[in-house]
Design an enzyme around this catalytic site. Structure first.
Site, PDB file in Angstrom:
ATOM      1  N   LYS A 183      -2.493   0.104   2.441  1.00  0.00           N
ATOM      2  CA  LYS A 183      -3.252  -1.004   2.710  1.00  0.00           C
ATOM      3  C   LYS A 183      -2.703  -2.240   2.160  1.00  0.00           C
ATOM      4  O   LYS A 183      -2.994  -3.196   3.059  1.00  0.00           O
ATOM      5  CB  LYS A 183      -4.279  -0.758   1.474  1.00  0.00           C
ATOM      6  N   ARG A 241       6.494  -0.107 -10.804  1.00  0.00           N
ATOM      7  CA  ARG A 241       4.976  -0.068 -11.242  1.00  0.00           C
ATOM      8  C   ARG A 241       4.704   1.112 -12.240  1.00  0.00           C
ATOM      9  O   ARG A 241       5.005   2.336 -11.901  1.00  0.00           O
ATOM     10  CB  ARG A 241       4.118   0.066 -10.011  1.00  0.00           C
ATOM     11  N   ARG A 258     -14.456   0.381  -4.056  1.00  0.00           N
ATOM     12  CA  ARG A 258     -13.916   1.540  -4.416  1.00  0.00           C
ATOM     13  C   ARG A 258     -15.029   2.823  -5.145  1.00  0.00           C
ATOM     14  O   ARG A 258     -14.665   3.824  -5.139  1.00  0.00           O
ATOM     15  CB  ARG A 258     -12.736   1.775  -5.540  1.00  0.00           C
ATOM     16  N   ARG A 294       8.399   4.506  -4.038  1.00  0.00           N
ATOM     17  CA  ARG A 294       8.016   3.181  -4.430  1.00  0.00           C
ATOM     18  C   ARG A 294       8.350   3.082  -6.007  1.00  0.00           C
ATOM     19  O   ARG A 294       8.674   2.188  -6.430  1.00  0.00           O
ATOM     20  CB  ARG A 294       6.777   2.757  -4.311  1.00  0.00           C
ATOM     21  N   ARG A 316      -4.915   9.192  -9.499  1.00  0.00           N
ATOM     22  CA  ARG A 316      -5.454   8.100  -8.360  1.00  0.00           C
ATOM     23  C   ARG A 316      -5.967   8.788  -7.238  1.00  0.00           C
ATOM     24  O   ARG A 316      -6.973   8.639  -6.529  1.00  0.00           O
ATOM     25  CB  ARG A 316      -4.420   7.220  -8.350  1.00  0.00           C
TER      26      ARG A 316
HETATM   27  P1  B4P Z   1      -0.608   0.877  -0.655  1.00  0.00           P
HETATM   28  O1  B4P Z   1      -1.739   1.708   0.179  1.00  0.00           O
HETATM   29  O2  B4P Z   1      -0.307  -0.527   0.017  1.00  0.00           O
HETATM   30  O3  B4P Z   1      -0.547   0.844  -2.222  1.00  0.00           O
HETATM   31  P2  B4P Z   1      -1.255   0.044  -2.809  1.00  0.00           P
HETATM   32  O4  B4P Z   1      -1.849  -1.235  -2.264  1.00  0.00           O
HETATM   33  O5  B4P Z   1      -0.402  -0.041  -4.069  1.00  0.00           O
HETATM   34  O6  B4P Z   1      -2.543   1.078  -3.277  1.00  0.00           O
HETATM   35  P3  B4P Z   1      -2.903   1.425  -4.576  1.00  0.00           P
HETATM   36  O7  B4P Z   1      -4.667   2.093  -4.258  1.00  0.00           O
HETATM   37  O8  B4P Z   1      -2.245   2.754  -5.230  1.00  0.00           O
HETATM   38  O9  B4P Z   1      -3.245   0.382  -5.449  1.00  0.00           O
HETATM   39  P4  B4P Z   1      -3.850  -1.144  -5.787  1.00  0.00           P
HETATM   40  O10 B4P Z   1      -3.017  -1.996  -6.071  1.00  0.00           O
HETATM   41  O11 B4P Z   1      -4.905  -1.154  -4.650  1.00  0.00           O
HETATM   42  O12 B4P Z   1       0.725   1.600  -0.248  1.00  0.00           O
HETATM   43  C1  B4P Z   1       2.056   1.113  -0.315  1.00  0.00           C
HETATM   44  C2  B4P Z   1       3.373   1.999  -0.233  1.00  0.00           C
HETATM   45  O13 B4P Z   1       3.231   2.767   0.871  1.00  0.00           O
HETATM   46  C3  B4P Z   1       4.397   1.030  -0.076  1.00  0.00           C
HETATM   47  O14 B4P Z   1       5.528   1.559  -0.964  1.00  0.00           O
HETATM   48  C4  B4P Z   1       4.754   0.957   1.001  1.00  0.00           C
HETATM   49  O15 B4P Z   1       6.195   0.648   1.152  1.00  0.00           O
HETATM   50  C5  B4P Z   1       4.591   2.443   1.586  1.00  0.00           C
HETATM   51  N1  B4P Z   1       4.111   2.322   3.033  1.00  0.00           N
HETATM   52  C6  B4P Z   1       3.305   1.527   3.622  1.00  0.00           C
HETATM   53  N2  B4P Z   1       3.293   2.044   5.054  1.00  0.00           N
HETATM   54  C7  B4P Z   1       4.226   2.666   5.038  1.00  0.00           C
HETATM   55  C8  B4P Z   1       4.406   3.551   6.254  1.00  0.00           C
HETATM   56  N3  B4P Z   1       3.743   3.351   7.517  1.00  0.00           N
HETATM   57  N4  B4P Z   1       5.300   4.552   6.336  1.00  0.00           N
HETATM   58  C9  B4P Z   1       5.983   4.759   4.934  1.00  0.00           C
HETATM   59  N5  B4P Z   1       5.701   4.005   3.966  1.00  0.00           N
HETATM   60  C10 B4P Z   1       4.802   3.237   4.004  1.00  0.00           C
HETATM   61  O16 B4P Z   1      -4.637  -0.695  -7.167  1.00  0.00           O
HETATM   62  C11 B4P Z   1      -3.960  -0.249  -8.270  1.00  0.00           C
HETATM   63  C12 B4P Z   1      -4.844  -0.224  -9.499  1.00  0.00           C
HETATM   64  O17 B4P Z   1      -5.762  -1.396  -9.641  1.00  0.00           O
HETATM   65  C13 B4P Z   1      -5.923   1.017  -9.435  1.00  0.00           C
HETATM   66  O18 B4P Z   1      -5.317   2.112  -9.582  1.00  0.00           O
HETATM   67  C14 B4P Z   1      -7.005   0.464 -10.270  1.00  0.00           C
HETATM   68  O19 B4P Z   1      -6.753   0.677 -11.475  1.00  0.00           O
HETATM   69  C15 B4P Z   1      -7.079  -1.038  -9.978  1.00  0.00           C
HETATM   70  N6  B4P Z   1      -8.133  -1.492  -9.016  1.00  0.00           N
HETATM   71  C16 B4P Z   1      -7.872  -2.033  -7.915  1.00  0.00           C
HETATM   72  N7  B4P Z   1      -8.934  -2.078  -7.114  1.00  0.00           N
HETATM   73  C17 B4P Z   1      -9.810  -1.742  -8.060  1.00  0.00           C
HETATM   74  C18 B4P Z   1     -11.400  -1.591  -7.576  1.00  0.00           C
HETATM   75  N8  B4P Z   1     -11.882  -2.105  -6.663  1.00  0.00           N
HETATM   76  N9  B4P Z   1     -11.981  -1.283  -8.590  1.00  0.00           N
HETATM   77  C19 B4P Z   1     -11.646  -0.612 -10.075  1.00  0.00           C
HETATM   78  N10 B4P Z   1     -10.281  -0.836 -10.065  1.00  0.00           N
HETATM   79  C20 B4P Z   1      -9.261  -1.079  -8.934  1.00  0.00           C
END
Ligand code: B4P
Length: 197
Positions: free
Chosen positions: A13, A133, A88, A127, A144
């Site tokens: 994402k 992280r 979410r 990652r 998660r």
């Molecule tokens: P992403 O999917 O970008 O991971 P993310 O943004 O970190 O999602 P996540 O859901 O874990 O965390 P978020 O910050 O939203 O994946 C990236 C990884 O994949 C990278 O390492 C990248 O290099 C790799 N990658 C990408 N494309 C690739 C490809 N084509 N091939 C290989 N590798 C690839 O949320 C973190 C925390 O914040 C949550 O757990 C929660 O506690 C809180 N939070 C955030 N939003 C919330 C909400 N709406 N409500 C409540 N809590 C919330």
């Protein structure tokens, strides 16, 4: 354009949101990034969010909703936005509807990035070795993912019922995923489109 990007943790994402937002000229707003910035700066919001994030739980809806509402009121989001990681939960869906309906605005399209669980775990463990992280440990990643299947897949179904959901295969090179994502968004947001999934 008002777009949402939804996917399991590790689906890419954040990676795609940055690229799509640059292509389409709308700000990418990641709730995860905003929380992490607040944790880093030791703000009151960051202090509230940290425990939930470290254990892989969602930050409570009331905190998250208010934060998103404030962010969407900023000037750069007036002409559109790409929301990454929100909503979410079903309560967040309702809250976002309330914000947008108050201004008589709709959502142009919701993009879901689809990646098998095994690849998600492997991406996040990779990652973990690079980013430090605190929520990229094997046990927290598993939690998660469970939350995604239990709660966020219902959000996906809701948008599918509304006919604004499009899916893109999130595996393969990042540039290929971007191409598929942009194509799906273009089709979905074309007037009178029936090619929605
Ligand atoms: P992403 O999917 O970008 O991971 P993310 O943004 O970190 O999602 P996540 O859901 O874990 O965390 P978020 O910050 O939203 O994946 C990236 C990884 O994949 C990278 O390492 C990248 O290099 C790799 N990658 C990408 N494309 C690739 C490809 N084509 N091939 C290989 N590798 C690839 O949320 C973190 C925390 O914040 C949550 O757990 C929660 O506690 C809180 N939070 C955030 N939003 C919330 C909400 N709406 N409500 C409540 N809590 C919330």
């Amino acid at each position: 354009m008002r777009l949402l990007i939804i996917g399991a943790p590790g689906s890419g994402k954040g990676t795609q949101a940055a690229r799509i937002s640059e292509k389409l000229g709308v700000p990418a707003i990641s709730t995860g990034d905003i929380f992490r910035e607040n944790v880093k700066n030791l703000t009151p919001l960051g202090q509230k969010a940290k425990t939930f994030m470290d254990s892989g739980d969602f930050v409570p809806d009331a905190i998250t909703n208010e934060m998103v509402q404030d962010r969407l009121r900023e000037k750069d989001a007036e002409q559109g936005f790409l929301l990454d990681g929100y909503p979410r939960t079903m309560a967040q869906v309702d809250y976002l509807d309330g914000i947008l309906n108050a201004d008589e605005l709709g959502i142009s399209a919701v993009l879901q990035l689809v990646v098998p669980d095994a690849e998600l775990v492997s991406r996040l463990l990779t990652r973990a070795t690079e980013s430090g992280r605190t929520d990229d440990t094997e046990q927290v990643i598993k939690h998660r993912l469970e939350l995604y299947h239990q709660q966020t897949e219902r959000v996906v179904s809701r948008y599918s019922e509304r006919g604004i959901l499009v899916k893109a295969n999130g595996t393969g090179p990042i540039s290929d995923v971007l191409e598929r994502a942009l194509q799906a968004i273009t089709v979905a947001s074309a007037p009178g489109s029936s090619a929605r999934g």
